[in-house]
Design a protein around this motif. Structure first.
Motif, PDB file in Angstrom:
ATOM      1  N   LYS A   9      63.260 117.368  -7.904  1.00  0.00           N
ATOM      2  CA  LYS A   9      63.874 118.252  -8.913  1.00  0.00           C
ATOM      3  C   LYS A   9      62.923 118.574 -10.067  1.00  0.00           C
ATOM      4  O   LYS A   9      62.743 119.746 -10.398  1.00  0.00           O
ATOM      5  CB  LYS A   9      65.182 117.654  -9.422  1.00  0.00           C
ATOM      6  N   PRO A  10      62.287 117.562 -10.690  1.00  0.00           N
ATOM      7  CA  PRO A  10      61.342 117.903 -11.769  1.00  0.00           C
ATOM      8  C   PRO A  10      60.131 118.701 -11.274  1.00  0.00           C
ATOM      9  O   PRO A  10      59.635 119.576 -11.983  1.00  0.00           O
ATOM     10  CB  PRO A  10      60.909 116.549 -12.326  1.00  0.00           C
ATOM     11  N   VAL A  11      59.664 118.398 -10.056  1.00  0.00           N
ATOM     12  CA  VAL A  11      58.534 119.153  -9.502  1.00  0.00           C
ATOM     13  C   VAL A  11      58.928 120.615  -9.334  1.00  0.00           C
ATOM     14  O   VAL A  11      58.191 121.523  -9.732  1.00  0.00           O
ATOM     15  CB  VAL A  11      58.059 118.562  -8.156  1.00  0.00           C
ATOM     16  N   ASN A  12      60.092 120.843  -8.758  1.00  0.00           N
ATOM     17  CA  ASN A  12      60.555 122.217  -8.543  1.00  0.00           C
ATOM     18  C   ASN A  12      60.769 122.941  -9.868  1.00  0.00           C
ATOM     19  O   ASN A  12      60.431 124.120 -10.000  1.00  0.00           O
ATOM     20  CB  ASN A  12      61.836 122.227  -7.716  1.00  0.00           C
ATOM     21  N   ALA A  13      61.313 122.228 -10.864  1.00  0.00           N
ATOM     22  CA  ALA A  13      61.529 122.845 -12.176  1.00  0.00           C
ATOM     23  C   ALA A  13      60.195 123.221 -12.824  1.00  0.00           C
ATOM     24  O   ALA A  13      60.048 124.316 -13.369  1.00  0.00           O
ATOM     25  CB  ALA A  13      62.307 121.884 -13.080  1.00  0.00           C
ATOM     26  N   ALA A  14      59.223 122.319 -12.757  1.00  0.00           N
ATOM     27  CA  ALA A  14      57.902 122.612 -13.335  1.00  0.00           C
ATOM     28  C   ALA A  14      57.236 123.773 -12.604  1.00  0.00           C
ATOM     29  O   ALA A  14      56.645 124.663 -13.229  1.00  0.00           O
ATOM     30  CB  ALA A  14      57.016 121.373 -13.280  1.00  0.00           C
ATOM     31  N   ASN A  15      57.326 123.774 -11.276  1.00  0.00           N
ATOM     32  CA  ASN A  15      56.734 124.864 -10.500  1.00  0.00           C
ATOM     33  C   ASN A  15      57.385 126.205 -10.848  1.00  0.00           C
ATOM     34  O   ASN A  15      56.698 127.222 -10.964  1.00  0.00           O
ATOM     35  CB  ASN A  15      56.841 124.589  -9.008  1.00  0.00           C
ATOM     36  N   THR A  16      58.684 126.203 -11.014  1.00  0.00           N
ATOM     37  CA  THR A  16      59.389 127.432 -11.392  1.00  0.00           C
ATOM     38  C   THR A  16      58.918 127.901 -12.762  1.00  0.00           C
ATOM     39  O   THR A  16      58.666 129.097 -12.965  1.00  0.00           O
ATOM     40  CB  THR A  16      60.909 127.193 -11.399  1.00  0.00           C
ATOM     41  N   HIS A  17      58.759 126.973 -13.684  1.00  0.00           N
ATOM     42  CA  HIS A  17      58.291 127.318 -15.026  1.00  0.00           C
ATOM     43  C   HIS A  17      56.885 127.927 -14.966  1.00  0.00           C
ATOM     44  O   HIS A  17      56.602 128.951 -15.606  1.00  0.00           O
ATOM     45  CB  HIS A  17      58.310 126.069 -15.898  1.00  0.00           C
ATOM     46  N   GLN A  85      53.603 122.345  -1.327  1.00  0.00           N
ATOM     47  CA  GLN A  85      53.281 121.790  -0.008  1.00  0.00           C
ATOM     48  C   GLN A  85      53.335 120.267  -0.031  1.00  0.00           C
ATOM     49  O   GLN A  85      53.904 119.645   0.867  1.00  0.00           O
ATOM     50  CB  GLN A  85      51.897 122.256   0.444  1.00  0.00           C
ATOM     51  N   ALA A  86      52.748 119.659  -1.055  1.00  0.00           N
ATOM     52  CA  ALA A  86      52.753 118.202  -1.160  1.00  0.00           C
ATOM     53  C   ALA A  86      54.180 117.677  -1.262  1.00  0.00           C
ATOM     54  O   ALA A  86      54.525 116.677  -0.618  1.00  0.00           O
ATOM     55  CB  ALA A  86      51.936 117.760  -2.375  1.00  0.00           C
ATOM     56  N   SER A  87      54.995 118.334  -2.051  1.00  0.00           N
ATOM     57  CA  SER A  87      56.384 117.916  -2.214  1.00  0.00           C
ATOM     58  C   SER A  87      57.122 117.943  -0.880  1.00  0.00           C
ATOM     59  O   SER A  87      57.827 116.995  -0.523  1.00  0.00           O
ATOM     60  CB  SER A  87      57.078 118.828  -3.224  1.00  0.00           C
ATOM     61  N   LYS A  88      56.942 119.019  -0.130  1.00  0.00           N
ATOM     62  CA  LYS A  88      57.601 119.128   1.175  1.00  0.00           C
ATOM     63  C   LYS A  88      57.116 118.044   2.129  1.00  0.00           C
ATOM     64  O   LYS A  88      57.907 117.395   2.805  1.00  0.00           O
ATOM     65  CB  LYS A  88      57.346 120.509   1.783  1.00  0.00           C
ATOM     66  N   HIS A  89      55.813 117.848   2.174  1.00  0.00           N
ATOM     67  CA  HIS A  89      55.255 116.859   3.101  1.00  0.00           C
ATOM     68  C   HIS A  89      55.640 115.434   2.723  1.00  0.00           C
ATOM     69  O   HIS A  89      56.002 114.634   3.584  1.00  0.00           O
ATOM     70  CB  HIS A  89      53.733 116.990   3.198  1.00  0.00           C
TER      71      HIS A  89
END
Length: 112
Positions: A9-17, A85-89
């Motif tokens: 969740k935080p990774v996705n939020a940061a990536n979106t930002h 990619q890292a998050s998914k893997h």
């Protein structure tokens, strides 16, 4: 020792930002280029030793800024792509390990 951490969740939020800023980041280099052109136009209309020296310094900074802004924009985009990619893997690895360990635990529970 290599350690990995994933909190999706935080990774996705940061990536979106970061993605939301990509348009603005790309505009920075363009804005610097336009300002550089404007200083050239001004140079043709206004000249004095002190102003010319200051303008040259500004133009040098703008030239460096264009390059730096392009690098920052490119790095930001690359960071998002790689982290997605890292998050998914890493999530897939964890799911795989969890499933494998659950099967092992279930097999041991059957033996007891």
């Amino acid at each position: 020792m290599i350690q990995y951490k994933i909190d999706a969740k935080p990774v996705n939020a940061a990536n979106t930002h970061i993605k939301d800023m990509s348009g603005v980041l790309k505009e920075i280099a363009t804005t610097y280029k336009l300002l550089l052109e404007a200083t050239e136009e001004q140079k043709a209309a206004l000249s004095s030793p002190s102003i010319d020296a200051f303008r040259r310094e500004l133009q040098q900074l703008l030239g460096q800024g264009v390059s730096m802004a392009q690098v920052i924009s490119d790095y930001s985009e690359k960071l998002v792509v790689v982290s997605e990619q890292a998050s998914k893997h890493l999530t897939a690895f964890e799911e795989h390990f969890s499933t494998a360990l659950q099967k092992h635990t279930q097999n041991n529970n059957r033996l007891n």
